[in-house]
Design a protein around this motif. Structure first.
Motif, mmCIF file in Angstrom:
data_model
loop_
_atom_site.group_PDB
_atom_site.id
_atom_site.type_symbol
_atom_site.label_atom_id
_atom_site.label_comp_id
_atom_site.label_asym_id
_atom_site.label_seq_id
_atom_site.Cartn_x
_atom_site.Cartn_y
_atom_site.Cartn_z
ATOM 1 N N MET A 48 -11.022 -1.833 6.593
ATOM 2 C CA MET A 48 -11.477 -2.384 5.333
ATOM 3 C C MET A 48 -11.020 -3.826 5.228
ATOM 4 S SD MET A 48 -10.547 -1.040 1.557
ATOM 5 C CE MET A 48 -9.721 -2.239 0.560
ATOM 6 N N LYS A 49 -11.908 -4.718 4.952
ATOM 7 C CA LYS A 49 -11.592 -6.133 4.761
ATOM 8 C C LYS A 49 -11.579 -6.402 3.270
ATOM 9 C CE LYS A 49 -11.138 -10.387 6.269
ATOM 10 N NZ LYS A 49 -9.907 -10.872 6.723
ATOM 11 N N LEU A 50 -10.396 -6.560 2.715
ATOM 12 C CA LEU A 50 -10.247 -6.767 1.281
ATOM 13 C C LEU A 50 -10.294 -8.253 0.974
ATOM 14 C CD1 LEU A 50 -9.540 -5.437 -1.471
ATOM 15 C CD2 LEU A 50 -7.175 -5.912 -0.919
ATOM 16 N N GLN A 51 -11.090 -8.631 0.000
ATOM 17 C CA GLN A 51 -11.167 -10.012 -0.443
ATOM 18 C C GLN A 51 -10.271 -10.175 -1.667
ATOM 19 O OE1 GLN A 51 -12.823 -12.450 1.203
ATOM 20 N NE2 GLN A 51 -13.293 -10.881 2.707
ATOM 21 N N ALA A 52 -9.077 -10.699 -1.463
ATOM 22 C CA ALA A 52 -8.135 -10.908 -2.560
ATOM 23 C C ALA A 52 -7.654 -12.353 -2.506
ATOM 24 C CB ALA A 52 -6.943 -9.962 -2.427
ATOM 25 N N ALA A 53 -7.248 -12.869 -3.667
ATOM 26 C CA ALA A 53 -6.728 -14.231 -3.724
ATOM 27 C C ALA A 53 -5.479 -14.355 -2.856
ATOM 28 C CB ALA A 53 -6.420 -14.615 -5.167
ATOM 29 N N SER A 54 -4.641 -13.347 -2.902
ATOM 30 C CA SER A 54 -3.441 -13.291 -2.068
ATOM 31 C C SER A 54 -2.903 -11.870 -2.084
ATOM 32 C CB SER A 54 -2.382 -14.280 -2.561
ATOM 33 O OG SER A 54 -1.996 -13.985 -3.884
ATOM 34 N N PHE A 55 -1.953 -11.608 -1.198
ATOM 35 C CA PHE A 55 -1.336 -10.290 -1.085
ATOM 36 C C PHE A 55 0.143 -10.435 -1.409
ATOM 37 C CE2 PHE A 55 -4.953 -10.275 1.722
ATOM 38 C CZ PHE A 55 -5.547 -9.058 1.467
ATOM 39 N N TRP A 56 0.629 -9.615 -2.332
ATOM 40 C CA TRP A 56 2.042 -9.612 -2.693
ATOM 41 C C TRP A 56 2.610 -8.224 -2.442
ATOM 42 C CZ3 TRP A 56 5.213 -13.532 -4.333
ATOM 43 C CH2 TRP A 56 4.590 -14.755 -4.579
ATOM 44 N N LEU A 57 3.712 -8.164 -1.705
ATOM 45 C CA LEU A 57 4.411 -6.904 -1.467
ATOM 46 C C LEU A 57 5.500 -6.739 -2.504
ATOM 47 C CD1 LEU A 57 5.056 -7.045 2.392
ATOM 48 C CD2 LEU A 57 3.062 -6.172 1.190
ATOM 49 N N ALA A 58 5.555 -5.591 -3.129
ATOM 50 C CA ALA A 58 6.684 -5.246 -4.001
ATOM 51 C C ALA A 58 7.762 -4.691 -3.074
ATOM 52 C CB ALA A 58 6.264 -4.213 -5.034
ATOM 53 N N THR A 59 8.919 -5.323 -3.029
ATOM 54 C CA THR A 59 9.925 -4.951 -2.037
ATOM 55 C C THR A 59 10.626 -3.630 -2.348
ATOM 56 O OG1 THR A 59 11.557 -6.354 -3.129
ATOM 57 C CG2 THR A 59 10.333 -7.318 -1.293
ATOM 58 N N GLN A 60 10.695 -3.251 -3.615
ATOM 59 C CA GLN A 60 11.329 -1.984 -3.981
ATOM 60 C C GLN A 60 10.353 -0.833 -3.784
ATOM 61 O OE1 GLN A 60 14.529 -1.531 -4.827
ATOM 62 N NE2 GLN A 60 14.874 -3.715 -4.545
ATOM 63 N N ALA A 61 10.822 0.265 -3.238
ATOM 64 C CA ALA A 61 9.983 1.450 -3.019
ATOM 65 C C ALA A 61 9.528 2.030 -4.357
ATOM 66 C CB ALA A 61 10.766 2.495 -2.235
ATOM 67 N N VAL A 62 8.339 2.613 -4.350
ATOM 68 C CA VAL A 62 7.814 3.285 -5.546
ATOM 69 C C VAL A 62 7.421 4.717 -5.193
ATOM 70 C CG1 VAL A 62 6.960 1.156 -6.601
ATOM 71 C CG2 VAL A 62 5.430 2.515 -5.190
ATOM 72 N N ASP A 63 7.316 5.531 -6.206
ATOM 73 C CA ASP A 63 6.866 6.912 -6.058
ATOM 74 C C ASP A 63 5.359 6.879 -5.788
ATOM 75 O OD1 ASP A 63 6.060 9.553 -6.383
ATOM 76 O OD2 ASP A 63 7.338 9.888 -8.140
ATOM 77 N N MET A 64 4.923 7.433 -4.689
ATOM 78 C CA MET A 64 3.512 7.391 -4.311
ATOM 79 C C MET A 64 2.623 8.233 -5.222
ATOM 80 S SD MET A 64 2.646 5.348 -1.802
ATOM 81 C CE MET A 64 3.713 4.057 -2.391
ATOM 82 N N ARG A 65 3.208 9.003 -6.128
ATOM 83 C CA ARG A 65 2.405 9.735 -7.113
ATOM 84 C C ARG A 65 1.967 8.830 -8.255
ATOM 85 N NH1 ARG A 65 6.765 14.370 -7.929
ATOM 86 N NH2 ARG A 65 7.971 12.449 -7.922
ATOM 87 N N THR A 66 2.532 7.629 -8.339
ATOM 88 C CA THR A 66 2.201 6.694 -9.402
ATOM 89 C C THR A 66 0.757 6.223 -9.251
ATOM 90 O OG1 THR A 66 4.495 5.943 -9.385
ATOM 91 C CG2 THR A 66 2.913 4.560 -10.544
ATOM 92 N N GLY A 67 0.030 6.210 -10.366
ATOM 93 C CA GLY A 67 -1.378 5.819 -10.356
ATOM 94 C C GLY A 67 -1.571 4.350 -10.706
ATOM 95 N N ILE A 68 -2.818 3.997 -10.961
ATOM 96 C CA ILE A 68 -3.188 2.605 -11.255
ATOM 97 C C ILE A 68 -2.436 2.066 -12.455
ATOM 98 C CG2 ILE A 68 -5.082 1.142 -12.080
ATOM 99 C CD1 ILE A 68 -6.952 2.796 -10.303
ATOM 100 N N ASP A 69 -2.382 2.831 -13.541
ATOM 101 C CA ASP A 69 -1.724 2.346 -14.754
ATOM 102 C C ASP A 69 -0.232 2.107 -14.528
ATOM 103 O OD1 ASP A 69 -4.128 2.411 -16.132
ATOM 104 O OD2 ASP A 69 -3.804 4.462 -16.837
ATOM 105 N N GLY A 70 0.435 3.048 -13.856
ATOM 106 C CA GLY A 70 1.861 2.900 -13.587
ATOM 107 C C GLY A 70 2.165 1.734 -12.655
#
Length: 113
Positions: A1-23
């Motif tokens: 998949m080629k995503l067209q985004a202005a830029s990519f930012w990584l959140a360095t802290q791990a998150v719960d993968m059950r978290t959805g779009i709103d979270g």
């Protein structure tokens, strides 16, 4: 998949993968201090670094994608910063499971062509 985004930012802290779009959008606002609908792709990882979740506003709605490695781990920056910006090339290497940080590292002193 080629995503067209202005830029990519990584959140360095791990998150719960059950978290959805709103979270995850809330995490972008509160933890990263950024606007989740600015055209930037925000990338999150689980604690083991075997899964990524990406959220990106495209002007009409929010995309959320998940990538899982069957072997190995994604290379992630150290957590001394809350987020890390990637180039498009680094993003392509990251999702391929390659150590994208080594691509810009200086060659060892004894290495010659």
């Amino acid at each position: 998949m080629k995503l067209q985004a202005a830029s990519f930012w990584l959140a360095t802290q791990a998150v719960d993968m059950r978290t959805g779009i709103d979270g995850l959008s809330l995490h972008v606002q509160e933890a990263l201090g950024r606007a989740p609908c600015d055209g930037t792709a925000y990338v999150f990882s689980n604690r083991r670094r075997t899964r990524l979740k990406l959220v990106c506003w495209d002007g009409n709605g929010v995309w959320m994608c998940l990538r899982r490695l069957h072997r190995g781990q994604f290379v992630w920056p150290q957590a001394h910063e809350t987020s890390w910006q990637l180039t498009d090339e680094q993003w392509q290497w990251l999702i391929a499971g390659v150590d994208w940080q080594r691509l810009v590292a200086p060659a060892p002193a004894q290495w010659q062509l």
